[in-house]
Design a protein around this motif. Structure first.
Motif: not given
Ligand code: AMP
Ligand code: MG
Length: 478
Positions: A137-145, A160-176, A252-255
């Motif tokens: 979404i960022h590369a398409l020029g759309i505001p986003t985290s 619904e079944k067992w899955e693997k736990g994961a963590i994403v490190l995300r960045l945003s100018f705002s999380w409000i 106004g970001l996509t989050i």
């Protein structure tokens, strides 16, 4: 700069403690780095070559504490599917602090005060989706985290079944979020409401701090940014899927990427979220829901600004939305100037796409090379006669432009992506990653970041979606 040299700040913690809960991440068992994003790393001032996988793993897993970091979860509320939920908050996200205006947040790093019934975890499947899609979404020029890196683990997480736990490190100018304001409004804490408005002004709208009626201007700008972001979603066939007010960014970001989809075959009423039985968040409802959500925000801000004034700002929404969408559609069609009948030309194109079951991404891409030979376009439609009629109109419109076809093609190829990460493509990367093969995730990151370029090895992802995978619905479970 290396990861260990990052120094974070935590301006949000200068607010009253009712705004947040300080909590350390809970590490996952045996973390493995799935991918890191050199482009986002550079935005933080990091030298990707100096960042080893061990450091990424421990940063994401919460075992490496950066200087200045004081981890915390944020408190908010929100309207979910039209109903007010008095307290939500970061139930599985933990903020680390900020650098260069980017607020770093781990998603899936364990329970917080706001976890309610949840385990505080995110699974590999949904984490890969968020990681790749926010970059697309960022590369398409759309505001986003954005997303910086992703780890998987040996930790089993029950869905619904067992899955693997994961963590994403995300960045945003705002999380409000809109829901951040709703929380303080609905609990009657107007002093905190004002403090939050001041915080948001400084963080995302500093241009208004020294002006008259700053809150009103800020709200007007939120209206504009929200309208623009949604107009851009519509232009590429992006369906967010869960536009609850807690998932609406006050900047106004996509989050909060969940059961989103890039549409395959164009279908105006398409609903990507399996849980959304009424189609509240269908593709064609997105602009209306954006407005409805802004009304909730206006109501929450009413102790700070007379509601009448807020309404005046809100009334600009439709104009902002239409202007941005029309502008983008003109670019997508290679039209140089505006004409009175443009909206009719655009509307009829969407009808033609729907009736012909046309996959919009390859259609616009093929149109970007169109020069009298209609065969490649007609081959994409199940209603070629209707498309032919539309192309007659398009041809006569093009005759009135001074631009050469070479120039038109060149410009259109930079605005009509060849690659969007449709759900079936993401699923291939997820299936491979679940068996420990991460190379497709990394290849898709490259496609996501360079959607207008040719990538010979991935030509098949640019073709119309195979029938068996078209317009699937996704569950909210993540
Ligand atoms: P979402 O629909 O993902 O935006 O989530 C809505 C709310 O539920 C947010 O407050 C999330 O933090 C919370 N939530 C979702 N999944 C979990 C989970 N597994 N554990 C704790 N909280 C969660
Ligand atoms: Mg959310």
């Amino acid at each position: 700069m290396k990861i260990t040299n990052l120094i974070l700040e935590t301006p949000y913690l200068s607010l009253d403690p009712v705004f947040y809960h300080e909590i350390d991440p809970t590490p996952l068992k045996n973390p493995t780095l799935v991918s890191f994003n050199p482009d986002a790393a550079e935005a933080l001032g990091l030298d990707p070559l100096q960042c080893g996988s061990q450091e990424w793993e421990s940063l994401l897993n919460g075992t490496l504490r950066l200087e200045g970091s004081r981890p915390y979860a944020m408190c908010y509320a929100g309207h979910q599917f039209g109903y007010y939920v008095p307290r939500l908050g970061d139930g599985r996200a933990i903020n680390l602090g900020s650098i260069n205006g980017w607020n770093l947040q781990l998603k899936g790093s364990g329970q917080t005060l706001y976890s309610r019934q949840g385990d505080g975890r995110a699974v590999l499947r949904s984490s890969i989706r968020e990681y790749l899609m926010s970059e697309a979404i960022h590369a398409l020029g759309i505001p986003t985290s954005r997303a910086l890196a992703l780890i998987s683990s040996d930790e089993n997480v029950a869905r619904e079944k067992w899955e693997k736990g994961a963590i994403v490190l995300r960045l945003s100018f705002s999380w409000i979020r809109f829901g951040s304001f709703e929380y303080f409004f609905h609990t009657g804490r107007y002093k905190e409401l004002k403090n939050l408005a001041d915080f948001l002004l400084n963080e995302s709208f500093p241009q208004f701090t020294a002006q008259e009626e700053p809150y009103r201007k800020m709200f007007g700008e939120i209206v504009k940014r929200t309208a623009h972001t949604i107009a851009l979603w519509q232009s590429v066939g992006f369906n967010h899927g869960v536009m609850n007010t807690d998932n609406m960014s006050a900047a106004g970001l996509t989050i909060d990427y969940g059961p989103f989809a890039f549409m395959d075959t164009f279908e105006s009423g398409y609903i990507c979220n399996h849980t959304d039985t009424q189609g509240r968040y269908s593709y064609d409802n997105q602009p209306r829901i954006g407005y409805w959500n802004l009304e909730r925000l206006a109501h929450a801000l009413s102790p700070l600004i007379p509601e009448e004034k807020l309404k005046q700002e809100l009334e600009q929404y439709k104009e902002y939305f239409t202007a941005r969408l029309m502008e983008r559609l003109r670019e997508k069609l290679g039209l140089e100037t505006a004409e009175e009948n443009d909206s009719d030309l655009f509307r009829s194109l969407f009808t033609v796409m729907e009736n012909g079951r046309i996959d919009m991404t390859p259609f616009f891409r093929t149109l970007s090379r169109y020069d009298k030979n209609r065969e490649p376009l007609l081959a994409l439609s199940l209603a070629p006669n209707q498309l032919n009629e539309w192309l007659d109109r398009y041809d006569s419109r093009l005759e009135r432009t001074a631009r050469s076809s070479e120039e038109r093609h060149r410009k259109m190829l930079r605005v009509n992506p060849k690659y969007v990460l449709k759900n079936y493509i993401l699923q291939e990367a997820i299936d491979a990653a679940e068996t420990g093969h991460f190379s497709l995730v990394n290849d898709l990151l490259t496609l996501a970041q360079t959607p207008y370029d040719e990538h010979e090895a991935f030509e098949r992802y640019a073709a119309p979606t195979p029938n068996r995978y078209k317009n699937m619905q996704l569950s909210c479970s993540s």
